[in-house]
Design an enzyme around this catalytic site. Structure first.
Site, PDB file in Angstrom:
ATOM      1  N   ARG A 269       0.873  -1.183   0.000  1.00  0.00           N
ATOM      2  CA  ARG A 269       0.000   0.000   0.000  1.00  0.00           C
ATOM      3  C   ARG A 269       0.901   1.220   0.000  1.00  0.00           C
ATOM      4  O   ARG A 269       1.528   1.520   1.005  1.00  0.00           O
ATOM      5  CB  ARG A 269      -0.906  -0.043   1.230  1.00  0.00           C
ATOM      6  CG  ARG A 269      -1.472   1.314   1.584  1.00  0.00           C
ATOM      7  CD  ARG A 269      -2.581   1.269   2.573  1.00  0.00           C
ATOM      8  NE  ARG A 269      -2.272   0.800   3.904  1.00  0.00           N
ATOM      9  CZ  ARG A 269      -1.544   1.448   4.819  1.00  0.00           C
ATOM     10  NH1 ARG A 269      -0.979   2.597   4.528  1.00  0.00           N
ATOM     11  NH2 ARG A 269      -1.362   0.927   6.015  1.00  0.00           N
ATOM     12  N   HIS A 273      -3.394   4.404   4.867  1.00  0.00           N
ATOM     13  CA  HIS A 273      -4.474   3.421   4.970  1.00  0.00           C
ATOM     14  C   HIS A 273      -5.783   4.030   4.467  1.00  0.00           C
ATOM     15  O   HIS A 273      -6.478   3.467   3.624  1.00  0.00           O
ATOM     16  CB  HIS A 273      -4.610   2.955   6.418  1.00  0.00           C
ATOM     17  CG  HIS A 273      -5.835   2.139   6.674  1.00  0.00           C
ATOM     18  ND1 HIS A 273      -5.987   0.869   6.180  1.00  0.00           N
ATOM     19  CD2 HIS A 273      -6.986   2.435   7.324  1.00  0.00           C
ATOM     20  CE1 HIS A 273      -7.181   0.407   6.530  1.00  0.00           C
ATOM     21  NE2 HIS A 273      -7.802   1.342   7.213  1.00  0.00           N
ATOM     22  N   TYR A 282       4.295   5.122  11.606  1.00  0.00           N
ATOM     23  CA  TYR A 282       4.643   3.708  11.847  1.00  0.00           C
ATOM     24  C   TYR A 282       5.521   3.071  10.784  1.00  0.00           C
ATOM     25  O   TYR A 282       5.867   1.912  10.900  1.00  0.00           O
ATOM     26  CB  TYR A 282       3.364   2.865  12.042  1.00  0.00           C
ATOM     27  CG  TYR A 282       2.347   2.961  10.921  1.00  0.00           C
ATOM     28  CD1 TYR A 282       2.489   2.215   9.760  1.00  0.00           C
ATOM     29  CD2 TYR A 282       1.240   3.821  11.020  1.00  0.00           C
ATOM     30  CE1 TYR A 282       1.571   2.309   8.729  1.00  0.00           C
ATOM     31  CE2 TYR A 282       0.314   3.930   9.989  1.00  0.00           C
ATOM     32  CZ  TYR A 282       0.475   3.175   8.853  1.00  0.00           C
ATOM     33  OH  TYR A 282      -0.423   3.274   7.827  1.00  0.00           O
TER      34      TYR A 282
END
Ligand code: TPP
Length: 381
Positions: A269, A273, A282
């Site tokens: 990805r 998100h 993160y």
């Protein structure tokens, strides 16, 4: 945390530089793309470019307050477009919320898709027109729905007839985090023991929001299939030709009555998100840069260029189509009005249902009474 899954042992036809890979392991899959011509490869490229333009425009619209939320497919275009190109018209797809490439190939209008992200639609709609469900936000629920639908197709006698226009399969899309939902296990058990024509298409994009795959599995996801007796394959999800080939094989098996297949498409990805997420919290820039160099669209463009199938006038046409799509999305999304409340009673069942009809009548009566009251108050003010 050590990565569980890496790029070793992936089924690949196009390597990251866009060169064709010829190995004994991929021979059967290369045979499945032998019938593709330059026009097919260009069509895949065009679909990937339009999917990304849709993505970018929808993201911009969310930032302008025109959509409540948006989940980008960026980086996953090859997995989505490649698999969707393998579908027969009668096959059925159950996406999650990120499968813009699949619904694009299925011919679902972008505005119909954005209604949901604008909060003007609850997802109820007639799936028959495109043999596609709309986006599902409840993780894993669509995996069970798809398997139930596949069992229905089987019971309708639409599997194993040998008629290519009749034999039907179902493809369900879900993510690595979703594999931890019990629904996925239940669906795989039902599909396996019933030989249901379900293709489980997992896009392992390596993150479930901020949770890495190491929090979902200690072995590659594709290894799980064996425990269910489901043939499984781990494919390079950024290789559109390999994704097409493995899906075609899985569909052939399902159509013939050979039961389910589990596909793990290893991808990344590239974006956040959703528009509510900040991936810099993160993951590292190095990781993002590594995958930017493995962009699935660039990979196919490299093949087209090397094989002489790239044509500047054609490429300019694709770019113009993408801009026209973006302009249409910009205008028509803003013009989307709220649907009439009666719409929420549509498509609950395929055929009329007494309880739903009663509820719709109650709602209409309530709205009429409210309108009468408002008119009375206005007149007597
Ligand atoms: C049943 C359920 N639990 C939790 C959530 C909240 N949630 C939304 S997306 C997400 C992560 C999903 O990750 P993955 O399955 O890997 O798919 P991806 O978003 O990476 O495509 C979670 C936990 C949800 N939508 N539904």
């Amino acid at each position: 945390m050590a990565p569980v899954a890496d790029e070793q042992g992936l089924l690949q036809i196009l390597d990251p530089s866009g060169a064709l890979v010829e190995t004994p392991e991929n021979a059967a899959y290369r045979a499945r793309i032998a019938h593709l011509g330059a026009d097919d490869r260009r069509a895949m490229y065009r679909d990937m470019v339009l999917t990304r333009r849709f993505d970018d425009e929808a993201t911009a619209l969310q930032r302008q307050g025109e959509l409540a939320l948006f989940a980008q497919a960026r980086g996953q275009e090859a997995a989505q477009v490649g698999s969707a190109h393998a579908l027969a018209p009668q096959d059925y797809v159950f996406p999650s919320y990120r499968e813009h490439g699949v619904l694009h190939v299925r011919g679902v209008d972008p505005i119909d898709r954005l209604r949901l992200f604008r909060g003007q639609d609850h997802g109820g709609w007639d799936p028959a027109e495109h043999n596609a469900q709309l986006y599902t936000l409840v993780l894993g629920s669509q995996v069970l729905h798809a398997t139930g639908y596949a069992m229905g197709v089987q019971r309708d006698g639409l599997v194993g007839t040998g008629d290519p226009d009749k034999d039907t399969a179902v493809v369900v899309y879900f993510g690595d985090g979703t594999t931890s939902q019990g629904d996925v296990h239940e669906a795989m058990v039902f599909a396996s023991v019933n030989d249901a024509p379900t293709v489980f298409f997992l896009q392992n994009n390596q993150w479930a929001i901020s949770e890495p795959t190491a929090r979902q599995a200690k072995v590659p996801f594709a290894a799980r299939g064996a425990g269910y007796g489901i043939p499984s394959v781990r494919v390079d999800g950024n290789d559109v030709l390999a994704c097409y080939a493995v899906t075609l094989e899985a569909l052939e098996r399902a159509h013939a009555g050979g039961g389910p297949t589990f596909i793990e498409a290893f991808t990344y990805r590239m974006g956040a998100h959703t528009t509510s997420d900040d991936p810099t919290r993160y993951r590292t820039r190095e990781e993002e840069e590594y995958w930017r160099r493995r962009d699935p669209i660039d990979r196919l463009a490299a093949l087209l260029t090397a094989s002489g199938e790239w044509d500047e006038a054609w490429a300019a046409g694709v770019a113009a189509d993408a801009e026209a799509l973006a302009a249409r999305i910009r205008t028509q999304t803003r013009e989307l009005g709220a649907p009439p409340t009666a719409a929420m009673f549509e498509h609950v069942y395929a055929t009329p249902h007494a309880t739903v009809a009663e509820e719709a009548a109650w709602q209409a009566e309530y709205e009429n009474a409210a309108a009468d009251n408002a008119a009375y108050e206005e007149a007597t003010r």
